[in-house]
Design an enzyme around this catalytic site. Structure first.
Site, PDB file in Angstrom:
ATOM      1  N   LYS A 114       0.811  -1.225   0.000  1.00 37.07           N
ATOM      2  CA  LYS A 114       0.000   0.000   0.000  1.00 37.07           C
ATOM      3  C   LYS A 114       0.842   1.273   0.000  1.00 37.07           C
ATOM      4  O   LYS A 114       0.349   2.341  -0.347  1.00 37.07           O
ATOM      5  CB  LYS A 114      -0.965   0.013   1.202  1.00 37.07           C
ATOM      6  CG  LYS A 114      -2.103  -0.969   1.067  1.00 37.07           C
ATOM      7  CD  LYS A 114      -3.238  -0.604   2.009  1.00 37.07           C
ATOM      8  CE  LYS A 114      -4.419  -1.547   1.847  1.00 37.07           C
ATOM      9  NZ  LYS A 114      -5.476  -1.316   2.825  1.00 37.07           N
ATOM     10  N   LYS A 195      -5.646 -10.197  -6.484  1.00 41.21           N
ATOM     11  CA  LYS A 195      -6.888 -10.552  -5.787  1.00 41.21           C
ATOM     12  C   LYS A 195      -8.012  -9.600  -6.181  1.00 41.21           C
ATOM     13  O   LYS A 195      -7.754  -8.437  -6.507  1.00 41.21           O
ATOM     14  CB  LYS A 195      -6.666 -10.622  -4.274  1.00 41.21           C
ATOM     15  CG  LYS A 195      -6.926  -9.364  -3.511  1.00 41.21           C
ATOM     16  CD  LYS A 195      -6.985  -9.622  -2.009  1.00 41.21           C
ATOM     17  CE  LYS A 195      -7.419  -8.338  -1.305  1.00 41.21           C
ATOM     18  NZ  LYS A 195      -7.633  -8.459   0.109  1.00 41.21           N
ATOM     19  N   LYS A 198     -11.980  -4.031  -4.498  1.00 32.42           N
ATOM     20  CA  LYS A 198     -12.729  -2.837  -4.863  1.00 32.42           C
ATOM     21  C   LYS A 198     -11.795  -1.682  -5.216  1.00 32.42           C
ATOM     22  O   LYS A 198     -12.197  -0.745  -5.916  1.00 32.42           O
ATOM     23  CB  LYS A 198     -13.613  -2.473  -3.662  1.00 32.42           C
ATOM     24  CG  LYS A 198     -14.572  -1.344  -3.834  1.00 32.42           C
ATOM     25  CD  LYS A 198     -15.818  -1.782  -4.578  1.00 32.42           C
ATOM     26  CE  LYS A 198     -16.682  -0.608  -4.988  1.00 32.42           C
ATOM     27  NZ  LYS A 198     -16.947   0.335  -3.912  1.00 32.42           N
TER      28      LYS A 198
END
Ligand code: AMP
Ligand code: TRP
Length: 329
Positions: A114, A195, A198
């Site tokens: 991230k 994966k 959203k």
């Protein structure tokens, strides 16, 4: 006191959750309420680790709680909370952040992913696993049902708890991750190496729980497939089709072998058309209940009750931790 084992898990309020969340996490949560003492949490404070719009966040928190109930969580049997309603989570997180180390946090894969390429990263994103450890440890949790991507965070929770217990005396139960075998990782429809998430820029890469039947059909029919035309489970050579077979099996309930058998001699097109129908049928009752729950205003009452019950448990653990550390209480 109940003899059942305690389960705790959390989910970020990403609004319309994906089929990956549903198959990888929520279905297990619902199944576990039959046999375990469950606390489930909408982790709104974790969502603050990346920037978000305040009005949007508010709606997503409520929608996520409503979707959990719509997916089958029974508010009379589980404790459903919104993380920020139970202040003990933050307080314990501070105590644990003085037990966890900088090096440990820097090794977390999710943090590396991230933060990669970002000019500025919040401190909260770095200490994210400590707040997650507090979530889990406050409730003396035995089992933490999560998707495979969260295993590392549960392991670090265990390490932090063990270190605390050795240093100050036994306060925390050491939790175990509980990862479903099939469907542990539902992959993206446009790239089976990533994966389903959203946060992907391409909305065709995921199905959300609130997608219309037309949107579901469009997304599944346009999902990437592999070379050849055989519907066969072979994650190494046929990653895309294998992912679709996993989704089919997790939604419809049959074994992967049976599904392969049903499509022997048929091509990808027939398989995908049927898969769209299977996913639509799976989500229809969830969507219907979601509408009803939102209209009833039930969510606010459920999460208030949940917070009242959760605080009773959390207070005891936090008190014990503070006392052991040497704080004056
Ligand atoms: P998140 O949306 O990242 O807060 O994830 C909530 C839960 O859903 C966690 O247990 C995740 O591991 C699980 N999850 C999220 N995406 C997927 C996916 N594509 N496949 C399986 N599980 C998932
Ligand atoms: N980090 C988890 C995720 O992104 C969400 C989470 C927060 C969680 N606290 C938790 C999961 C405690 C399990 C237990 O999926």
């Amino acid at each position: 006191m109940s003899q059942k084992k305690r389960v705790f898990s959390g989910i970020q309020p990403s609004g319309a959750l994906t089929l990956g969340n549903y198959l990888g996490a929520m279905k297990q949560w619902v199944a576990l309420q039959e046999t375990h003492d469950c606390v489930y949490c909408v982790v709104d404070l974790h969502a603050l680790t990346v920037p978000s719009d305040p009005d949007d966040l508010k709606k997503r928190i409520f929608d996520t709680a409503a979707l959990l109930i719509a997916s089958g969580l029974d508010p009379d049997r589980v404790i459903l909370i919104i993380q920020s309603h139970v202040h003990e989570h933050c307080e314990l997180a501070w105590l644990l952040s003085c037990t966890a180390t900088y090096g440990e946090m820097g090794r977390m894969t999710q943090f590396k992913e991230k933060s990669e390429g970002k000019e500025s990263v919040s401190l909260g994103l770095f200490t994210y696993p400590v707040l997650m450890a507090a979530d889990i440890l406050l409730y003396q949790t035995d089992l933490v049902p999560v998707g495979a991507d969260q295993k590392q965070h549960v392991e670090i929770t265990r390490d932090i708890a063990d270190r605390f217990n050795r240093r100050y005396g036994p306060v925390f139960t050491l939790p175990e991750p509980f990862i479903p075998e099939a469907g542990a990782r539902i992959m993206s429809l446009d790239d089976p190496t990533k994966k389903m998430s959203k946060s992907n820029q391409n909305p065709n890469s995921y199905v959300t729980l609130l997608d219309t039947p037309a949107a579901i059909r469009k997304k599944i029919l346009s999902a990437v497939t592999d070379s050849g035309r055989e519907v066969r489970y072979d994650p190494e050579n046929k990653a895309a089709v294998s992912n679709l077979l996993t989704i089919y099996s997790r939604c419809a309930g049959g074994s992967i072998e049976d599904i392969e058998g049903m499509y022997a001699g048929k091509g990808y097109a027939d398989f995908k058309k049927d898969l769209a129908a299977v996913v639509t049928d799976t989500l229809r009752p969830v969507q219907q209940r979601f509408e009803d729950i939102c209209a009833s205003g039930e969510v606010a009452r459920v999460v208030k009750d949940g917070a009242d019950k959760a605080r009773e448990i959390a207070r005891v653990t936090l008190g014990a931790a503070k006392e052991r550390i040497g704080l004056v209480i």
